[in-house]
Write an enzyme that holds these catalytic residues in place. Structure first.
Site, PDB file in Angstrom:
ATOM      1  CB  SER A  92      45.523  32.000  92.295  1.00 42.64           C
ATOM      2  OG  SER A  92      44.068  32.639  91.870  1.00 42.64           O
ATOM      3  CB  THR A 204      47.103  35.480  87.124  1.00 43.20           C
ATOM      4  OG1 THR A 204      47.977  35.742  87.633  1.00 43.20           O
ATOM      5  CG2 THR A 204      46.688  37.485  86.901  1.00 43.20           C
ATOM      6  CB  THR A 222      48.204  37.330  90.306  1.00 42.62           C
ATOM      7  OG1 THR A 222      48.772  35.802  90.261  1.00 42.62           O
ATOM      8  CG2 THR A 222      50.043  37.990  90.078  1.00 42.62           C
ATOM      9  NE  ARG A 232      57.931  33.425  89.637  1.00 47.14           N
ATOM     10  CZ  ARG A 232      56.157  33.186  89.369  1.00 47.14           C
ATOM     11  NH1 ARG A 232      55.462  34.098  89.539  1.00 47.14           N
ATOM     12  NH2 ARG A 232      55.523  33.367  88.641  1.00 47.14           N
ATOM     13  CB  THR A 255      46.557  33.666  83.422  1.00 47.06           C
ATOM     14  OG1 THR A 255      46.703  32.768  84.651  1.00 47.06           O
ATOM     15  CG2 THR A 255      45.742  33.006  82.533  1.00 47.06           C
ATOM     16  N   GLY A 256      49.108  31.938  83.660  1.00 50.80           N
ATOM     17  CA  GLY A 256      49.780  30.770  83.450  1.00 50.80           C
ATOM     18  C   GLY A 256      51.513  31.308  84.266  1.00 50.80           C
TER      19      GLY A 256
HETATM   20  N1  ASP Z   1      51.153  34.064  85.757  1.00 48.68           N
HETATM   21  C1  ASP Z   1      51.133  33.720  87.057  1.00 48.68           C
HETATM   22  C2  ASP Z   1      52.514  33.890  87.646  1.00 48.68           C
HETATM   23  O1  ASP Z   1      53.458  33.818  87.394  1.00 48.68           O
HETATM   24  C3  ASP Z   1      50.002  33.083  87.845  1.00 48.68           C
HETATM   25  C4  ASP Z   1      49.537  32.835  87.310  1.00 48.68           C
HETATM   26  O2  ASP Z   1      48.991  33.591  86.162  1.00 48.68           O
HETATM   27  O3  ASP Z   1      48.829  31.242  87.360  1.00 48.68           O
HETATM   28  O4  ASP Z   1      52.634  34.536  88.883  1.00 48.68           O
END
Ligand code: ASP
Length: 345
Positions: A92, A204, A222, A232, A255-256
């Site tokens: 990731s 991330t 990330t 994207r 994150t997320g």
């Molecule tokens: N926030 C990151 C994204 O949307 C992914 C993550 O943090 O899990 O690319």
């Protein structure tokens, strides 16, 4: 809606000296789980480093080592996350990440210093350390953000080399995904609670640091959401969304599911709440709450925020359980389970 009032449900807690490699520290931290009461740090001085997910622990230890060796707080947040970018087993972050739906691993990163100077790259392919290119954009151009082919050309012209990696497991997972092309970002991924390994990988690394002189910086890097649409870009390289630092107040990172964070300018929101006098933990909670209010009916998507205030107090909060972060000071190294709103069974 269940509000998890206990600020920390479980901590992997460890006190160690500064000696020892990051890997050794990580191994010991998982071996020595035990509970500890939550006690926000408010010594008024650093070093304090916090960083998302389990990979944040070795990264934060590295950042502390950089500070200990006389590096700046910006060096610390850059070199800390570089450790994770170089880990080709990480799916990731960095070149070992899962690709988009067209098979491209595209990387996003940003960095910001105490005085709000910032650099960012997005939609970048084939560079091992996007965080270093982001820093170079900040320091060597009049701009904040470069993307895609232009960012790649600029990086090549400024001393960064491409690195091509071929990871059969990643290719296999992409081919497997193509069989169904089912795209549903889930709650956590390799950090998912047991039994929830079905989520698309995303995790991330965001890092916030305060040095002994009270200077702050943050970084975020990330490979973004696995199997995203080609082109994207998520929240992670967007100053104010995936990261925001203002040394007058503090910093935050996220994150997320990036779309949820971008729509609410999440990290900026957290810092501005702290500017109003709200504590870092409560600021993260309010930012999560705002996401939930703006997305009624939202189910099964994770967002976690971390905040570090200029006095060293810190906190983290997520929509769902399972969000962990590393918290490192001169004499404390621990993994913390962030508080959360909902339980993902
Ligand atoms: N926030 C990151 C994204 O949307 C992914 C993550 O943090 O899990 O690319």
């Amino acid at each position: 809606m269940l509000i998890q009032v206990a600020m920390t449900t479980r901590r992997r807690f460890l006190r160690v000296g500064l000696a020892g490699s990051a890997a050794a520290v990580l191994a010991r931290s998982f071996a020595q789980e035990r509970s500890a009461p939550l006690a926000p740090i408010s010594s008024g001085t650093g070093p304090v480093i916090i960083s998302t997910w389990d990979h944040g622990l070795p990264a934060s230890v590295k950042a502390l080592e950089v500070l200990g060796a006389g590096g700046s707080v910006l060096d610390a947040v850059e070199q800390g996350v570089m450790l994770v970018e170089s880990d080709m087993s990480n799916r990731s972050v960095g070149l070992g990440g899962l690709p988009d739906r067209d098979g491209h691993v595209t990387l996003d990163a940003c960095i910001q210093d105490h005085d709000c100077h910032a650099g960012s790259v997005a939609f970048l392919e084939h560079f091992e350390h996007p965080i270093s290119i982001a820093r170079a954009v900040m320091e060597r151009t009049p701009h904040v953000m470069l993307v895609g082919e232009g960012a790649a050309q600029w990086a090549l012209a400024n001393g960064f080399n491409k690195r091509l990696v071929d990871i059969p497991e990643v290719t296999e997972r992409w081919k497997q995904w193509l069989r169904t092309s089912d795209y549903t970002p889930g709650v956590n991924s390799e950090n998912a609670p047991a039994g929830r390994g079905d989520a698309l990988d995303h995790d991330t690394i965001g890092m916030l640091a305060l040095d002994a002189e009270g200077r702050m910086a943050g970084s975020c890097t990330t490979s973004g959401l696995a199997f995203k649409v080609h082109g994207r870009v998520g929240d992670s390289p967007i100053i104010g969304a995936g990261l925001f630092v203002d040394g007058e107040v503090g910093g935050a990172c996220a994150t997320g599911t990036g779309e949820l964070v971008m729509r609410t300018a999440g990290s900026h929101t957290v810092v501005e709440l702290m500017r109003q006098g709200i504590g870092p933990q409560e600021a993260c909670r309010q930012a999560v709450d705002r996401i939930l209010r703006k997305h009624p009916g939202l189910v099964g998507q994770q967002v976690g925020f971390l905040a570090l205030r200029k006095d060293g107090a810190c906190g983290g909060h997520a929509i769902y359980n399972g969000f962990t972060y590393a918290h490192i000071t001169a004499d404390l190294q621990q993994m913390v389970d962030a508080s959360y709103v909902r339980k993902w069974e």
